[in-house]
Design a protein around this motif. Structure first.
Motif, PDB file in Angstrom:
ATOM      1  N   ASP A   1       0.841  -1.185   0.000  1.00 23.79           N
ATOM      2  CA  ASP A   1       0.000   0.000   0.000  1.00 23.79           C
ATOM      3  C   ASP A   1       0.883   1.244   0.000  1.00 23.79           C
ATOM      4  O   ASP A   1       1.770   1.401   0.858  1.00 23.79           O
ATOM      5  N   VAL A   2       0.679   2.135  -0.952  1.00 26.10           N
ATOM      6  CA  VAL A   2       1.525   3.316  -1.126  1.00 26.10           C
ATOM      7  C   VAL A   2       1.451   4.235   0.081  1.00 26.10           C
ATOM      8  O   VAL A   2       2.469   4.820   0.500  1.00 26.10           O
ATOM      9  N   GLU A   3       0.277   4.393   0.658  1.00 27.10           N
ATOM     10  CA  GLU A   3       0.100   5.335   1.762  1.00 27.10           C
ATOM     11  C   GLU A   3       0.599   4.784   3.099  1.00 27.10           C
ATOM     12  O   GLU A   3       1.248   5.495   3.873  1.00 27.10           O
TER      13      GLU A   3
ATOM     14  N   GLU B   1       2.104  -4.343   3.459  1.00 25.01           N
ATOM     15  CA  GLU B   1       1.910  -5.300   2.364  1.00 25.01           C
ATOM     16  C   GLU B   1       0.533  -5.944   2.482  1.00 25.01           C
ATOM     17  O   GLU B   1       0.151  -6.434   3.541  1.00 25.01           O
ATOM     18  N   VAL B   2      -0.214  -5.905   1.393  1.00 21.26           N
ATOM     19  CA  VAL B   2      -1.546  -6.508   1.365  1.00 21.26           C
ATOM     20  C   VAL B   2      -1.559  -7.601   0.302  1.00 21.26           C
ATOM     21  O   VAL B   2      -0.797  -7.556  -0.664  1.00 21.26           O
ATOM     22  N   SER B   3      -2.434  -8.572   0.503  1.00 18.61           N
ATOM     23  CA  SER B   3      -2.500  -9.684  -0.442  1.00 18.61           C
ATOM     24  C   SER B   3      -3.921  -9.880  -0.938  1.00 18.61           C
ATOM     25  O   SER B   3      -4.895  -9.579  -0.237  1.00 18.61           O
TER      26      SER B   3
END
Length: 257
Positions: A117-119, A123-125
């Motif tokens: 996530d840029v913000e 880490e998301v999956s």
């Protein structure tokens, strides 16, 4: 392809992938049982999606509204069938994000995509099963390249879309032009008629139309989804389509045209 005329219809198109004698016999028996057990108005053999280990045979049940009342099922042996889930927008998003490469042939196989996530920097999956991918792929192929002759279906005001019992087939001249054939899917353009014609597709050239068997059968093949084959016998109500391919959309269509 309608289960009532399956063997005849399969002989009308040359897909490159064939069904053996045992598979054809099993389909004729099991599709009749599907129609009875699920109380479908009609059952179609939709096609075959090729996996690396095993292949998916696909059947489609139709209800009172041929366009909206559809249920898809898959089988590995043409006898035992499994109902696919109804497709949601979230399923479409998850499949487009996570599912890459060829189908494996294992409906429980999981595809997982990781991104940061840029913000938040977290880490998301995204994880999706191959069964979900199968359901989304079948719907997408239907929406983009399912084909029917003009006039083969009818709709009364506020009524269901049904087969036109008065349809006697296109003339030989009508069957030589894409304008005589329609997408069997909800129209995407401002409509003057029930369905969108193939002749208005962009890019132009995404279809191959040929007259085969001494000019007595019109065969249309999709270049967008290689493996989608449609046939129509002019001056008769006989028509149908089948998909037999790897379930992957053509990415470089412009180079093929």
């Amino acid at each position: 392809m309608d289960s009532n005329s399956l063997l005849y219809s399969l002989d009308m198109v040359s897909t490159g992938y064939v069904l053996n004698v045992e598979q054809r016999a099993a389909l004729q028996t099991s599709l009749d049982l599907l129609k009875k057990n699920y109380r479908f108005n009609r059952v179609l053999f939709w096609g075959k999606i090729l996996g690396l280990e095993f292949h998916y045979f696909i059947a489609q049940g139709r209800g009172a509204d041929e366009l909206k009342d559809k249920k898809n099922l898959y089988s590995f042996d043409c006898m035992d069938w499994h109902l696919l889930p109804a497709v949601t927008e979230q399923m479409i998003l998850d499949v487009s994000t996570a599912a890459k490469g060829r189908f494996t042939g294992d409906a429980s196989h999981q595809y997982t995509h990781f991104e940061t996530d840029v913000e938040t920097g977290v880490e998301v999956s995204t994880t999706v099963t191959e069964e979900t991918r199968l359901a989304v792929t079948i719907q997408r192929i239907d929406e983009e390249v399912s084909v029917v002759p003009r006039g083969a279906f009818t709709k009364t005001r506020d009524g269901p879309v049904q087969t036109n019992r008065c349809f006697g087939g296109l003339s030989h001249s009508e069957a030589q032009a894409l304008d005589g054939f329609l997408h069997f899917a909800e129209p995407k353009r401002a409509r003057r008629s029930l369905l969108d014609p193939l002749s208005e597709d962009i890019p132009d050239g995404s279809w191959s139309l040929q007259l085969e068997r001494n000019g007595n059968v019109c065969v249309i093949r999709s270049l967008l989804w290689l493996g989608l084959n449609f046939f129509h016998v002019p001056m008769t109500p006989q028509h149908g389509y089948v998909y037999m391919g790897d379930g992957c959309r053509t990415k470089d269509l412009q180079l093929m045209i």
